[in-house]
Design a protein around this motif. Structure first.
Motif, PDB file in Angstrom:
ATOM      1  N   LEU A 236       0.863  -1.179   0.000  1.00 10.29           N
ATOM      2  CA  LEU A 236       0.000   0.000   0.000  1.00 10.29           C
ATOM      3  C   LEU A 236       0.894   1.221   0.000  1.00 10.29           C
ATOM      4  CD1 LEU A 236      -2.965   1.095   0.258  1.00 10.29           C
ATOM      5  CD2 LEU A 236      -2.469   1.342   2.708  1.00 10.29           C
ATOM      6  N   THR A 237       0.776   2.039  -1.037  1.00  9.92           N
ATOM      7  CA  THR A 237       1.571   3.266  -1.152  1.00  9.92           C
ATOM      8  C   THR A 237       0.673   4.463  -0.892  1.00  9.92           C
ATOM      9  OG1 THR A 237       3.023   2.240  -2.793  1.00  9.92           O
ATOM     10  CG2 THR A 237       3.057   4.639  -2.645  1.00  9.92           C
ATOM     11  N   VAL A 238       1.028   5.228   0.134  1.00  7.09           N
ATOM     12  CA  VAL A 238       0.275   6.427   0.481  1.00  7.09           C
ATOM     13  C   VAL A 238       1.074   7.638   0.009  1.00  7.09           C
ATOM     14  CG1 VAL A 238      -0.665   7.834   2.359  1.00  7.09           C
ATOM     15  CG2 VAL A 238      -0.802   5.325   2.460  1.00  7.09           C
TER      16      VAL A 238
ATOM     17  N   LYS B  85       5.542  13.297  -0.989  1.00  4.40           N
ATOM     18  CA  LYS B  85       6.163  12.284  -0.150  1.00  4.40           C
ATOM     19  C   LYS B  85       5.338  10.996  -0.164  1.00  4.40           C
ATOM     20  CE  LYS B  85       7.897  11.432   4.516  1.00  4.40           C
ATOM     21  NZ  LYS B  85       8.038  11.965   5.906  1.00  4.40           N
ATOM     22  N   LYS B  86       6.023   9.860  -0.237  1.00  2.08           N
ATOM     23  CA  LYS B  86       5.346   8.561  -0.282  1.00  2.08           C
ATOM     24  C   LYS B  86       5.746   7.707   0.918  1.00  2.08           C
ATOM     25  CE  LYS B  86       5.186   8.233  -5.339  1.00  2.08           C
ATOM     26  NZ  LYS B  86       5.567   7.393  -6.516  1.00  2.08           N
ATOM     27  N   THR B  87       4.794   6.974   1.419  1.00  2.00           N
ATOM     28  CA  THR B  87       5.068   5.954   2.436  1.00  2.00           C
ATOM     29  C   THR B  87       4.559   4.625   1.898  1.00  2.00           C
ATOM     30  OG1 THR B  87       4.802   7.549   4.243  1.00  2.00           O
ATOM     31  CG2 THR B  87       4.676   5.215   4.809  1.00  2.00           C
ATOM     32  N   VAL B  88       5.437   3.642   1.859  1.00  2.00           N
ATOM     33  CA  VAL B  88       5.078   2.330   1.343  1.00  2.00           C
ATOM     34  C   VAL B  88       4.941   1.364   2.508  1.00  2.00           C
ATOM     35  CG1 VAL B  88       5.736   0.415  -0.158  1.00  2.00           C
ATOM     36  CG2 VAL B  88       6.288   2.773  -0.823  1.00  2.00           C
TER      37      VAL B  88
ATOM     38  N   GLN C  10       5.812  -0.974   8.058  1.00  2.00           N
ATOM     39  CA  GLN C  10       6.856  -0.149   7.469  1.00  2.00           C
ATOM     40  C   GLN C  10       8.187  -0.891   7.584  1.00  2.00           C
ATOM     41  OE1 GLN C  10       4.740   3.932   9.135  1.00  2.00           O
ATOM     42  NE2 GLN C  10       6.956   3.902   8.959  1.00  2.00           N
ATOM     43  N   GLU C  11       9.150  -0.457   6.762  1.00  2.00           N
ATOM     44  CA  GLU C  11      10.441  -1.133   6.745  1.00  2.00           C
ATOM     45  C   GLU C  11      11.193  -0.987   8.055  1.00  2.00           C
ATOM     46  OE1 GLU C  11      11.360  -3.149   4.347  1.00  2.00           O
ATOM     47  OE2 GLU C  11       9.520  -2.676   3.253  1.00  2.00           O
TER      48      GLU C  11
END
Length: 368
Positions: free
Chosen positions: A77-79, A85-88, A99-100
């Protein structure tokens, strides 16, 4: 013994068609953001199936937990927030987000169900049908023309099944098709197995191919001297009639059932799968074999695989492990250099699982 083990795994696959919270997350600050759900066979895969999903309420009220294990997954899921800015997030089988850095977001039940439904629909579009060879060979009879799609690159070419009773013996249709196939293998023919989709007669089947011309020819002027092999669920090699672990792993990958396949493996075949992933540089498959995708030994290649082909052999005969939860297995390795076996080492694979019902994982590899 090995063949029986694979038959058990294949049977199980056929039946598979199927702490203190740190803080609450608010979606208010994300109201102007977009969210994209994607499915791909590995983190590096260029071939992906995507769809937008409404972000409103999805993360509202989610419980954040730090220092959670990071799962191996094919769903992301990519926000995309304001400012680009992206959070995957990795989506786990329960519909929670990771998250990683180890932060886990546990969604509310309704939002988790909504996300899982969207993921199931997307995975159904992305992967192929898991069809046993006895059925697959009727979908692609001899002389049938098919389209082959590589699940990593997304490159595709046309081919024809020419022969093969235990699996499909196939040739690219034209010289242009041969060039695309060679491009998939980075310009060099290889025995490496790859997860593929085979389109024929309106159906898309999960399969595995290698990229080495061999044996009989048949299509003139296609620039391919011989044929290559395509395997399906339960297909075997010609001659000895062995089920090939590498091909079956790739078939599982192409059908989206890799996790289910690996859960059925005994610790010896988990180690065999490790050496295949190590040879191929397959980071996704390697991560699947460790308890955490961030495991220190999951993200690297081992035993000099970057410089040559690694051969391995179990020091002791395989033992019965059905009721065990721990097994330390000694493995001898060497790197093939020319006609000799160099850089010989003996390592111990510390195999662990939480219970006899849980899958085996590599807890640690003790090296000299």
């Amino acid at each position: 013994m090995q063949k029986t083990r694979f038959i058990t795994v294949i049977t199980a696959l056929l039946l598979f068609i199927g702490e203190v919270p740190a803080e609450l997350v608010s979606a208010k600050s994300l109201s102007a953001a977009d969210a994209e759900l994607s499915v791909k066979a590995s983190p590096q895969a260029e071939y992906a199936t995507r769809r937008s999903i409404p972000l409103a309420r999805l993360l509202d009220g989610a419980v954040s937990r730090p220092d959670s294990p990071v799962p191996s997954t094919d769903t992301y899921l990519t926000v995309k927030k304001q400012g680009g800015k992206k959070t995957v997030y990795r989506v786990d089988p329960d519909g929670d987000l990771h998250q990683e850095d180890g932060v886990e977001l546990q969604l509310r039940p309704a939002e988790r169900a909504r996300l899982l439904k969207a993921a199931r629909e997307l995975r159904a579009k992305h992967y192929g049908e898991l069809l046993p060879w006895d059925e697959a060979k009727t979908v692609i009879p001899r002389k049938a023309k098919v389209k082959v799609i590589d699940l990593e690159t997304g490159l595709s070419f046309n081919a024809q099944r020419r022969a093969g009773s235990s699996h499909a013996d196939v040739q690219p249709l034209t010289k242009a098709d041969t060039e695309i196939m060679k491009q998939i293998y980075n310009g060099s023919w290889s025995w490496r197995r790859r997860a593929i989709l085979v389109e024929s007669n309106g159906r898309v089947l999960a399969a595995s191919m290698h990229g080495m011309p061999h044996g009989g020819d048949g299509i003139p002027n296609n620039g391919f001297r011989g044929h290559f092999c395509i395997h399906f669920l339960g297909s075997v090699t010609h001659g000895k009639g062995n089920v090939d672990l590498a091909h079956q792993l790739m078939v599982a990958k192409a059908s989206g059932t890799l996790d289910a396949f690996e859960r059925q493996l005994d610790p010896y075949d988990v180690i065999n799968a490790f050496f295949l992933a190590n040879e191929y540089g397959d980071s996704q498959l390697l991560a699947e074999l460790f308890p955490d995708a961030r495991h220190a030994q999951a993200g690297i290649r081992h035993f000099g695989a970057e410089d040559g082909t690694v051969r391995h052999q179990f020091v002791e005969a395989e033992e019965e492990v059905d009721q065990l939860v721990a097994a330390d297995i000694r493995v001898d390795t060497c790197v093939i250099r020319g006609n000799r076996c160099a850089d010989k080492t003996r390592s111990v694979f510390q195999m662990r699982r939480l219970s006899p019902a849980e899958p085996w994982r590599i807890d640690w590899i003790e090296k000299p």
